[in-house]
Design an enzyme around this catalytic site. Structure first.
Site, PDB file in Angstrom:
ATOM      1  N   SER A 162      -9.208  -2.577  -0.455  1.00 41.27           N
ATOM      2  CA  SER A 162     -10.765  -2.260  -0.710  1.00 41.27           C
ATOM      3  C   SER A 162     -11.111  -0.863  -0.889  1.00 41.27           C
ATOM      4  CB  SER A 162     -11.374  -2.972   0.832  1.00 41.27           C
ATOM      5  OG  SER A 162     -12.738  -2.598   0.693  1.00 41.27           O
ATOM      6  N   THR A 163     -11.801  -0.197  -0.173  1.00 38.43           N
ATOM      7  CA  THR A 163     -12.150   1.154  -0.534  1.00 38.43           C
ATOM      8  C   THR A 163     -10.795   1.855  -0.971  1.00 38.43           C
ATOM      9  OG1 THR A 163     -14.021   0.846   1.218  1.00 38.43           O
ATOM     10  CG2 THR A 163     -13.334   3.136   0.187  1.00 38.43           C
ATOM     11  N   HIS A 188     -11.921  -5.861  -3.171  1.00 39.00           N
ATOM     12  CA  HIS A 188     -13.240  -5.994  -2.840  1.00 39.00           C
ATOM     13  C   HIS A 188     -14.033  -5.343  -3.728  1.00 39.00           C
ATOM     14  CE1 HIS A 188     -11.949  -6.553   1.572  1.00 39.00           C
ATOM     15  NE2 HIS A 188     -11.824  -7.720   1.015  1.00 39.00           N
ATOM     16  N   MET A 284     -11.379  -0.389   4.307  1.00 39.51           N
ATOM     17  CA  MET A 284     -12.078  -0.669   5.513  1.00 39.51           C
ATOM     18  C   MET A 284     -12.024  -1.865   6.321  1.00 39.51           C
ATOM     19  SD  MET A 284     -16.062   1.321   4.535  1.00 39.51           S
ATOM     20  CE  MET A 284     -16.415   1.271   6.324  1.00 39.51           C
ATOM     21  N   ASP A 287     -10.064  -6.936   7.066  1.00 45.56           N
ATOM     22  CA  ASP A 287      -9.506  -8.070   6.197  1.00 45.56           C
ATOM     23  C   ASP A 287      -8.242  -8.133   5.549  1.00 45.56           C
ATOM     24  OD1 ASP A 287     -10.007 -10.620   4.724  1.00 45.56           O
ATOM     25  OD2 ASP A 287     -10.621  -9.476   2.995  1.00 45.56           O
TER      26      ASP A 287
END
Length: 350
Positions: A162-163, A188, A284, A287
């Site tokens: 993600s991030t 993501h 973050m 997930d």
């Protein structure tokens, strides 16, 4: 032999329902199909767990409402204990209902709604067909037969990020050779950026990088990026020459994301087991943690990015703290480690 079941195979089934009457009626309905053998019945999750380990059924039928632990809670435990095709059987399993969607996210391959207005065995008309579909779609071969996972099949690499993942994935894939193991990635990001992201990775990587399309085959030298926005990306088992494929599965967001890393990891745990490598990168929240744990408990090798090299040590931390991560590594070591683990699995399968 293909990983799919052929219709000459006998499918062994364990029936789980807290109602003695329902267990008897389900068993009767299933026994009318000559391709199905009911090997046992259980009235509680605890009893079912013991019988799953003892009987190793090909398919499980599972009620939702049971004492002590409901069927969805038990379904999640099954996918960690022994991933297998599960058919949920309940009047609550209406098409497109929240209960049905939840069961599918947790790993059920079929959801059967009892026929309303019927009596006796007729309540379960069509259940046998659902069981056969579950066994066939899931590729669960009978005990003693090839599952299509040996004899040279390549292990799958599944990666979630993600991030900070855009740069991290570039570094990981930068170490991949042209003939890298089949790889599926959930990063993501909004839908409108997915295509350009795949193009960017393709431009800097030796393997071919492209977006997942429904039904695409996982083969060496291919890296697939899950498109953002409208569907989850899941892996299913197909034939022996190309044992796995990707599918775009509609459904609500999971952990606030669609596609979800958990959705990918749960599917890989279920169909590939120890023939997989799972990786959780910077990001973050949580997930991917539960799905990576399911992969590890199914026998896969798992890697988590360490705190010092993560832009956000959220997803890797959650996975590490729940026991999903076998090895924590700095980003620079993750790509080479993936290749070593995948090669080791390939050698074991020959």
């Amino acid at each position: 032999m293909s990983g799919h079941r052929t219709y000459s195979d006998i499918i062994s089934v364990l029936v789980v329902d807290d109602s003695l009457t329902s267990r008897a009626l389900i068993a009767l309905a299933l026994k009318r199909n000559p391709k199905i053998k009911v090997v046992g019945t259980a009235g509680t999750p605890l009893e079912a767990k013991d019988l799953i380990l003892k009987l190793k059924p090909d398919v499980l039928t599972l009620d939702v409402e049971m004492p002590g632990m409901n069927g969805l809670q038990f379904l999640e435990k099954i996918m960690r204990l022994r991933p297998m095709p599960v058919v949920m059987v309940s009047s609550l399993m209406a098409p497109r209902s929240e209960m049905t969607e939840m069961a599918c996210r947790l790993g059920a391959v079929e959801c059967f709604s009892k026929s309303s207005g019927e009596h006796g065995e007729a309540i379960f008309a069509g259940l046998a067909d659902a069981v056969v579909r579950a066994a066939s779609q899931h590729g669960s071969a009978p005990r003693g037969m090839s599952t299509g996972l040996s004899g040279g099949s390549d292990p799958i690499v599944a990666i979630g990020a993600s991030t900070g993942g855009v740069e991290a994935l570039g570094e990981v894939l930068g170490s991949f050779p042209e003939d890298c193991p089949p790889t599926v990635i959930v990063q993501h990001m909004p839908q409108q950026f997915s295509k350009n992201f795949a193009r960017r990775l393709n431009a800097i990587s030796r393997p071919d990088v492209c977006l997942v399309t429904d039904g695409c085959k996982l083969v060496r030298g291919k890296v697939f990026i899950a498109p953002g926005g409208e569907a989850h990306t899941e892996v299913t088992r197909t034939g022996r020459m190309s044992p796995y494929s990707c599918h775009l599965v509609s459904g609500p967001s999971l952990n606030g994301h669609r596609p979800s890393v958990d959705a990918l990891f749960f599917s890989v745990a279920q169909v590939a087991g120890r023939h997989a490598v799972g990786v959780i990168l910077t990001g973050m929240e949580t997930d991917g943690a539960r799905g990576l744990l399911a992969m590890r408990e199914a026998g896969a090798r798992t890697i988590g990015q360490d705190r010092n090299t993560s832009v956000i040590y959220g997803m890797p931390k959650a996975a590490f703290e729940c026991g999903a991560v076998e090895t924590q590594l700095p980003l620079s070591e993750i790509g080479p480690s993936i290749l070593r683990l995948a090669e080791h699995r390939t050698q074991e399968s020959h």
